[in-house]
Enzyme design. Sequence first.
Site, mmCIF file in Angstrom:
data_model
loop_
_atom_site.group_PDB
_atom_site.id
_atom_site.type_symbol
_atom_site.label_atom_id
_atom_site.label_comp_id
_atom_site.label_asym_id
_atom_site.label_seq_id
_atom_site.Cartn_x
_atom_site.Cartn_y
_atom_site.Cartn_z
ATOM 1 N N ARG A 63 0.895 -1.228 0.244
ATOM 2 C CA ARG A 63 -0.166 0.044 -0.066
ATOM 3 C C ARG A 63 0.650 1.149 0.016
ATOM 4 O O ARG A 63 2.134 1.285 0.347
ATOM 5 C CB ARG A 63 -0.977 -0.005 1.111
ATOM 6 C CG ARG A 63 -1.922 -1.069 1.248
ATOM 7 C CD ARG A 63 -2.832 -0.931 2.604
ATOM 8 N NE ARG A 63 -2.022 -1.464 3.695
ATOM 9 C CZ ARG A 63 -1.641 -0.432 4.403
ATOM 10 N NH1 ARG A 63 -1.831 1.102 4.242
ATOM 11 N NH2 ARG A 63 -0.756 -0.731 5.611
ATOM 12 N N LYS A 204 -8.515 -2.366 1.836
ATOM 13 C CA LYS A 204 -8.462 -1.358 3.086
ATOM 14 C C LYS A 204 -9.045 -0.030 2.765
ATOM 15 O O LYS A 204 -9.667 0.520 3.476
ATOM 16 C CB LYS A 204 -6.895 -1.240 2.911
ATOM 17 C CG LYS A 204 -6.106 -2.146 3.513
ATOM 18 C CD LYS A 204 -6.538 -2.558 5.140
ATOM 19 C CE LYS A 204 -5.783 -3.518 5.791
ATOM 20 N NZ LYS A 204 -6.146 -4.064 6.924
ATOM 21 N N HIS A 224 -8.907 -3.199 13.526
ATOM 22 C CA HIS A 224 -7.944 -3.912 12.942
ATOM 23 C C HIS A 224 -7.587 -5.086 13.505
ATOM 24 O O HIS A 224 -6.529 -5.051 14.091
ATOM 25 C CB HIS A 224 -6.834 -2.784 12.288
ATOM 26 C CG HIS A 224 -6.035 -3.469 11.264
ATOM 27 N ND1 HIS A 224 -4.584 -2.900 11.294
ATOM 28 C CD2 HIS A 224 -5.886 -4.352 10.430
ATOM 29 C CE1 HIS A 224 -4.168 -3.665 10.540
ATOM 30 N NE2 HIS A 224 -4.956 -4.500 9.864
ATOM 31 N N SER A 247 0.329 -5.266 10.045
ATOM 32 C CA SER A 247 0.778 -6.206 9.219
ATOM 33 C C SER A 247 2.129 -6.932 9.638
ATOM 34 O O SER A 247 2.972 -5.951 9.957
ATOM 35 C CB SER A 247 0.779 -5.810 7.937
ATOM 36 O OG SER A 247 1.191 -6.641 6.758
ATOM 37 N N LYS A 251 -1.394 -11.380 13.075
ATOM 38 C CA LYS A 251 -2.858 -11.796 13.186
ATOM 39 C C LYS A 251 -3.316 -12.726 12.617
ATOM 40 O O LYS A 251 -3.958 -13.723 13.213
ATOM 41 C CB LYS A 251 -3.342 -10.452 12.812
ATOM 42 C CG LYS A 251 -3.014 -9.217 13.405
ATOM 43 C CD LYS A 251 -4.296 -7.992 12.886
ATOM 44 C CE LYS A 251 -4.435 -8.015 11.397
ATOM 45 N NZ LYS A 251 -3.021 -7.431 10.934
ATOM 46 N N THR A 252 -2.936 -12.842 11.224
ATOM 47 C CA THR A 252 -3.250 -13.850 10.601
ATOM 48 C C THR A 252 -2.629 -15.548 11.019
ATOM 49 O O THR A 252 -3.707 -16.393 11.322
ATOM 50 C CB THR A 252 -2.925 -13.959 9.231
ATOM 51 O OG1 THR A 252 -3.594 -12.886 8.599
ATOM 52 C CG2 THR A 252 -3.386 -15.145 8.126
ATOM 53 N N ASP A 266 -8.324 -10.177 9.620
ATOM 54 C CA ASP A 266 -8.247 -8.834 9.782
ATOM 55 C C ASP A 266 -9.027 -7.631 10.129
ATOM 56 O O ASP A 266 -8.474 -6.539 10.790
ATOM 57 C CB ASP A 266 -7.499 -8.535 8.371
ATOM 58 C CG ASP A 266 -6.850 -7.242 8.029
ATOM 59 O OD1 ASP A 266 -5.546 -7.157 9.075
ATOM 60 O OD2 ASP A 266 -7.004 -6.564 7.092
ATOM 61 N N ARG A 331 2.203 -12.240 -0.765
ATOM 62 C CA ARG A 331 0.639 -12.668 -0.085
ATOM 63 C C ARG A 331 0.043 -13.696 -0.694
ATOM 64 O O ARG A 331 0.111 -13.795 -1.861
ATOM 65 C CB ARG A 331 -0.254 -11.166 -0.438
ATOM 66 C CG ARG A 331 0.447 -10.009 0.496
ATOM 67 C CD ARG A 331 -0.155 -9.946 1.924
ATOM 68 N NE ARG A 331 0.472 -8.909 2.868
ATOM 69 C CZ ARG A 331 -0.196 -8.362 3.930
ATOM 70 N NH1 ARG A 331 -1.032 -9.198 4.503
ATOM 71 N NH2 ARG A 331 0.273 -7.561 4.652
#
Length: 525
Positions: A63, A204, A224, A247, A251-252, A266, A331
Amino acid sequence: METLTASAFFKTDIVPVLDQSIPGRLHVDLSPDELVDHVLIRGEGRLADTGSLVCDTGKFTGRTPKDRYIVRDETTALTVEWGEVNQPIDADTFDELHQRMLDGLTDRDVYVRFARAGAMPQYGLRLRIITTLAWHNLFSYNMFLRPKVGEALDGPVDFTVIVDPNFEANPATDGTRNTNFTIISLSKGVILIGGTGYAGEIKKSVFSAMNFILPIKFGVLPMHCAANVGKQGPNGQADTALFFGLSGTGKTTLSADPVRRLIGDDEHGWADEGVFNFEGGCYAKVIHLSPENEPQIHAAIRPGAILENVRFFPNTATVNYADGSITENTRCSYPLSHVDNVVEPSVGVAPRHIFFLSADAFGVLPPISRLTPEQALDYFLLGYTAKIAGTEHGVTTPTATFSPCFGAAFLPLPARRYAALLKERIEQHGTQVWLINTGWKGGGLGIGKRMALPHTRAMINAALSGALDSVPFVQHAEFGLSIPTRCPGVPTDLLNPIDTWEYKGMYTAAAKRLANAFTEKLKEI
């Protein structure tokens, strides 16, 4: 500001479900198999031996937050916190860019997808995503909630997202910083994304819109974070856990627990009715992915999944997940249906535990700390972590950073607005908050080592199971954090970070510097 009506957000009369304002050859709601065929025929990607698509995002592999804008108008002028994160752009410029983007679709293949954001429909957005790349449309299929076969969206769309990587702005006349941009009009329900092929901008931008709408219109806390649930307890309800973090903080990975069911990885909302996922899929980092450490993610990479910016082993169709030559931000997007133990629908009760994940680049935070409610609000406002290489364009090495609410780049409202909602929720439900350092131990970046994933999992499992409830805690001298003196499955000498450093004086100095930085940052928020 609190009396804004729904029409201030959803001017559905100007975004009908499908009309002649979209030029080009329309391909509406193609199936994943059909989209894969289009991708291959058009040369947008190739297949890996897992059956998943492999696509490149082009110039931008992450991003670009500094190229995100919000239209300043009567809806947003006095509500949005304007600044470096939320840059204003005037309505006339937006309208002109919008028309030029539509004109640029003439005589081209255009892919249209209807979807929803928000697993609790009463708080969701009905979406129309228009893309010029077939794989972007498949990405949207994966990442948003899909109507079931034969099911239509309930009513006209609330937001239209137009994505064209080939369309570039003219900074000299359009008021943008660069030729690439993401522009959100909250009053018109339109998002424009141009000049970049990075698919993460799509999800996003919708997240940013929901972060504006949900607190103001419904009093819902957008978050988030990842979320999962364990087995049902004596009261018949499963225990929900939330994992906040930027990121690359885990988290994942940490929410994809084989013994717990995944709600989402997410983006979530916390309403009176409980927690709900905004999305219909996962967008996992896959650099150095292995079936041993991340079995759920590895198993999800099959037909219908999209791998971004990865590379193959020479002369094969086998992906080399260790290859970060294009970016460390490799990703994979895949629908939640690719995860075996997923919650359907993607909702859960109020969380019993919340974990704040920080990849501490200085190696001074404890691997697990129990926070008081007051500390929880402070660390939520700080959002401290290390920005991991590749997540944003131009970031090549980990850098210590603060991101209020663990998602400042997506928050149109002041951070304390979201913190007040979190305070209200955790007080109402007696939620316990923990700080987890998924970063370094024994020294800072370049000296210490990264926390071992099995140890982090063991600490989280101990908190969730109640194994830490009867353990003595000690207070950290510089941070005032409560550290358990023992934890099942974790070497005792890892729990207090000073014990992992060779030179204790250097640790104390580094910890004091970071604690002072925390204090100064809180004064700014």
